[in-house]
Motif scaffolding. Structure first.
Motif, PDB file in Angstrom:
ATOM      1  N   LEU A 171      -8.020  26.742  -6.704  1.00  0.00           N
ATOM      2  CA  LEU A 171      -8.483  25.762  -5.720  1.00  0.00           C
ATOM      3  C   LEU A 171      -9.914  26.046  -5.291  1.00  0.00           C
ATOM      4  CD1 LEU A 171      -5.322  25.373  -3.428  1.00  0.00           C
ATOM      5  CD2 LEU A 171      -6.206  23.727  -5.090  1.00  0.00           C
ATOM      6  N   TRP A 172     -10.238  27.316  -5.110  1.00  0.00           N
ATOM      7  CA  TRP A 172     -11.605  27.676  -4.700  1.00  0.00           C
ATOM      8  C   TRP A 172     -12.626  27.231  -5.753  1.00  0.00           C
ATOM      9  CZ3 TRP A 172     -13.392  29.665  -0.170  1.00  0.00           C
ATOM     10  CH2 TRP A 172     -14.727  30.085  -0.156  1.00  0.00           C
ATOM     11  N   LEU A 173     -12.240  27.343  -7.024  1.00  0.00           N
ATOM     12  CA  LEU A 173     -13.135  26.951  -8.121  1.00  0.00           C
ATOM     13  C   LEU A 173     -13.052  25.459  -8.429  1.00  0.00           C
ATOM     14  CD1 LEU A 173     -12.524  29.951 -10.547  1.00  0.00           C
ATOM     15  CD2 LEU A 173     -14.433  29.633  -8.958  1.00  0.00           C
ATOM     16  N   GLY A 174     -12.151  24.738  -7.736  1.00  0.00           N
ATOM     17  CA  GLY A 174     -12.032  23.302  -7.944  1.00  0.00           C
ATOM     18  C   GLY A 174     -11.403  22.924  -9.275  1.00  0.00           C
ATOM     19  N   LYS A 175     -10.495  23.748  -9.793  1.00  0.00           N
ATOM     20  CA  LYS A 175      -9.860  23.492 -11.079  1.00  0.00           C
ATOM     21  C   LYS A 175      -8.708  22.497 -10.924  1.00  0.00           C
ATOM     22  CE  LYS A 175     -12.476  26.423 -13.272  1.00  0.00           C
ATOM     23  NZ  LYS A 175     -13.492  25.938 -14.241  1.00  0.00           N
TER      24      LYS A 175
END
Length: 265
Positions: A171-175
């Protein structure tokens, strides 16, 4: 009414992102000559930043910089990521406690029974049957669990914690795969959370349940998962439509800033 400018707020923290396309007409609209040097329009906030561009090449190869709604959505995803990683760490601590308890179950049982008598005079004064209270009964039931059962519980907790941490990183990397994982994993535990709330109502349990339901619905709808609202095709189209270069290219005729236009370093 005050409205937060996510684009400029992010640029203020991380700096501008500029790009020089090889297409002459498009490059001319993104470039400005000022009294103190060349300036290029930021792909995120749209302001002109002094200095050489951070990259160059065909417009189709320009970096897709999150801006506007996409940038706000990324902030929400990272908020959920922080919540997931904190929950994962907490579950790991609980798993360690269960494992530790499984190795010293008899000793903990003995210490519990010995110290329980310390509180008995106080509870007797208030006419509370401590020996048969629900809390004490629940704790005593755990002493009857076999060591293998406790080890299985500890292992399951570790697996759950790892899923939470993997979710957080994605989620942090927007995957996009992390968004699917979050929806599936969170939705799978909603019935259990509902059952626990039915057994014992608490503010924390209510808030947790509502947060998880809101997270599932928001991710599914805003990220167009499982084919909702046009699915991945519509999602990618929305992402690319937010690219400043594509907006500039589609606009065709944008007024060019004068040499004395306001610039940002």
């Amino acid at each position: 009414m005050f409205k937060r400018d996510w684009d400029r707020r992010t640029c203020a923290k991380r700096g501008h992102v500029t790009y020089a396309p090889t297409e002459p007409e498009l490059a001319a609209r993104l470039h400005a000559t000022t009294a103190v040097g060349d300036a290029w329009r930021c792909l995120r906030c749209g302001d002109f930043a002094l200095g050489a561009p951070h990259g160059s090449g065909p417009a189709q190869d320009a970096p897709l910089v999150p801006r506007g709604k996409a940038l706000r959505d990324l902030f929400i995803l990272r908020f959920l990521a922080v919540e997931r990683v904190l929950r994962g760490i907490l579950i790991l601590i609980v798993a360690w406690a269960v494992w530790k308890f499984s190795n010293s179950q008899d000793a903990v049982h003995r210490i519990f029974d010995e110290n329980l008598t310390v509180f008995k005079p106080v509870t007797d004064h208030f006419h509370w049957d401590l020996e048969h209270s629900p809390i004490v009964d629940t704790i005593r039931k755990t002493f009857d669990y076999k060591k293998n059962t406790l080890l299985i519980v500890a292992g399951a907790l570790v697996a759950y914690a790892l899923i939470e941490i993997v979710e957080a990183v994605g989620l942090w990397l927007g995957k996009r795969w992390a968004e699917y994982l979050t929806v599936v994993a969170t939705a799978a535990f909603l019935p259990l959370e509902g059952y626990e709330l039915h057994e014992h109502v608490s503010v924390v349990k209510i808030c947790t349940l509502l947060l998880n339901i809101a997270a599932v619905l928001w991710i599914m709808l805003s990220k167009r998962l499982f084919g909702l609202r046009g699915g991945v095709v519509a999602f990618e189209a929305e992402r690319h439509s937010a690219s400043l270069l594509e907006v500039e290219q589609a606009a065709g005729t944008l007024p060019h800033p004068s040499a004395g236009a306001h610039t940002r370093a």
